[in-house]
Design an enzyme around this catalytic site. Structure first.
Site, PDB file in Angstrom:
ATOM      1  N   GLY A   2       0.837  -1.196   0.000  1.00  0.00           N
ATOM      2  CA  GLY A   2       0.000   0.000   0.000  1.00  0.00           C
ATOM      3  C   GLY A   2       0.868   1.240   0.000  1.00  0.00           C
ATOM      4  CD  GLN A  26       3.194   5.809   2.799  1.00  0.00           C
ATOM      5  OE1 GLN A  26       2.201   5.279   2.331  1.00  0.00           O
ATOM      6  NE2 GLN A  26       4.211   5.126   3.303  1.00  0.00           N
ATOM      7  CB  CYS A  34       5.156   2.302   7.524  1.00  0.00           C
ATOM      8  SG  CYS A  34       4.632   3.780   6.640  1.00  0.00           S
ATOM      9  CG  LEU A  35       6.621   1.104   1.524  1.00  0.00           C
ATOM     10  CD1 LEU A  35       6.059   1.354   0.128  1.00  0.00           C
ATOM     11  CD2 LEU A  35       7.733   0.076   1.473  1.00  0.00           C
ATOM     12  CG  HIS A  46      -0.650   0.927   7.362  1.00  0.00           C
ATOM     13  ND1 HIS A  46       0.228   0.571   8.351  1.00  0.00           N
ATOM     14  CD2 HIS A  46       0.047   1.722   6.500  1.00  0.00           C
ATOM     15  CE1 HIS A  46       1.415   1.145   8.107  1.00  0.00           C
ATOM     16  NE2 HIS A  46       1.329   1.826   6.986  1.00  0.00           N
ATOM     17  CD  GLU A  47      -1.039   2.378   2.756  1.00  0.00           C
ATOM     18  OE1 GLU A  47      -0.719   3.575   2.614  1.00  0.00           O
ATOM     19  OE2 GLU A  47      -0.205   1.501   3.034  1.00  0.00           O
ATOM     20  CG  HIS A  72       0.036   6.725   5.516  1.00  0.00           C
ATOM     21  ND1 HIS A  72       1.131   7.313   6.100  1.00  0.00           N
ATOM     22  CD2 HIS A  72       0.357   5.414   5.361  1.00  0.00           C
ATOM     23  CE1 HIS A  72       2.079   6.396   6.292  1.00  0.00           C
ATOM     24  NE2 HIS A  72       1.622   5.234   5.853  1.00  0.00           N
TER      25      HIS A  72
END
Length: 195
Positions: free
Chosen positions: A45, A50, A105-106, A147-148, A151
């Protein structure tokens, strides 16, 4: 095109995303770049904050999760084929048991912690063609969406862990802000010019 992922400490990760219209400049290109960037970093994701955009947009492809041996055939097929773009998402309901899963997480490379989330959600959103949808998701797909979704609300998974765990990862988070993290994908760090 692969674009840098913004690391922990970048102010845009703390902004609540703005809703967008179908006329948002270069939207199709932004979405395509986000998929390229996510796949390059082996993510499941990626949210617009991000990649430096404080807008309500995120993408998901749960195919990497489909390899787990713990899945039923049905779950395997569902995860393997779930690829979706979410625009202007609004969480209508979070319900069911909370369950823990080790999340990463990226934007926060090399940090993983158990996070507890509800097992089922109801989400209203627009797809990439601006068709409005309301759907119920559960299991791993619901978790990735939550999670996304966080963000685009300016929330990171590290906000959902205990104070003790936060203390234990404090140095790692500082290293990310200082550009000392070395993931195998391009990043933009808060306290350092690009890499």
């Amino acid at each position: 095109m692969i674009i840098p992922i913004y690391g922990y400490g970048e102010p845009v990760l703390r902004q609540v995303g703005a809703e967008i219209s179908p006329e948002y400049p270069n939207l199709k290109e932004i979405i395509a770049n986000m998929y390229d960037t996510m796949y390059n970093a082996y993510g499941v994701g990626l949210a617009a904050p991000q990649v430096g955009l404080a807008i309500r947009l995120f993408i998901i492809d749960t195919e990497p999760f489909s390899d787990s041996d713990d899945l039923s055939k049905e779950e395997h097929e569902h995860l393997k084929s779930f690829k979706r773009t979410f625009i202007n998402a609004k969480m209508l309901k979070e319900e069911g048991e909370e369950w823990g899963f080790n999340e990463g997480c990226l934007s926060i490379p090399d940090v993983r912690e158990d996070v507890y989330r509800n097992e089922r959600i109801t989400l209203e959103y627009y797809d990439e063609d601006f068709n409005k949808k309301t759907e119920v998701f559960d299991g791993l797909i619901a978790r990735v969406i939550q999670h996304e979704y966080d963000h685009i609300e300016g929330i990171l998974f590290t906000d959902k862990i205990s104070m003790l765990k936060k203390t234990l990862i404090k140095k790692k988070l500082q290293n990310i802000m200082d550009g000392k993290a070395r993931p195998d994908y391009r990043m933009k760090f808060a306290n350092k010019k690009g890499r």
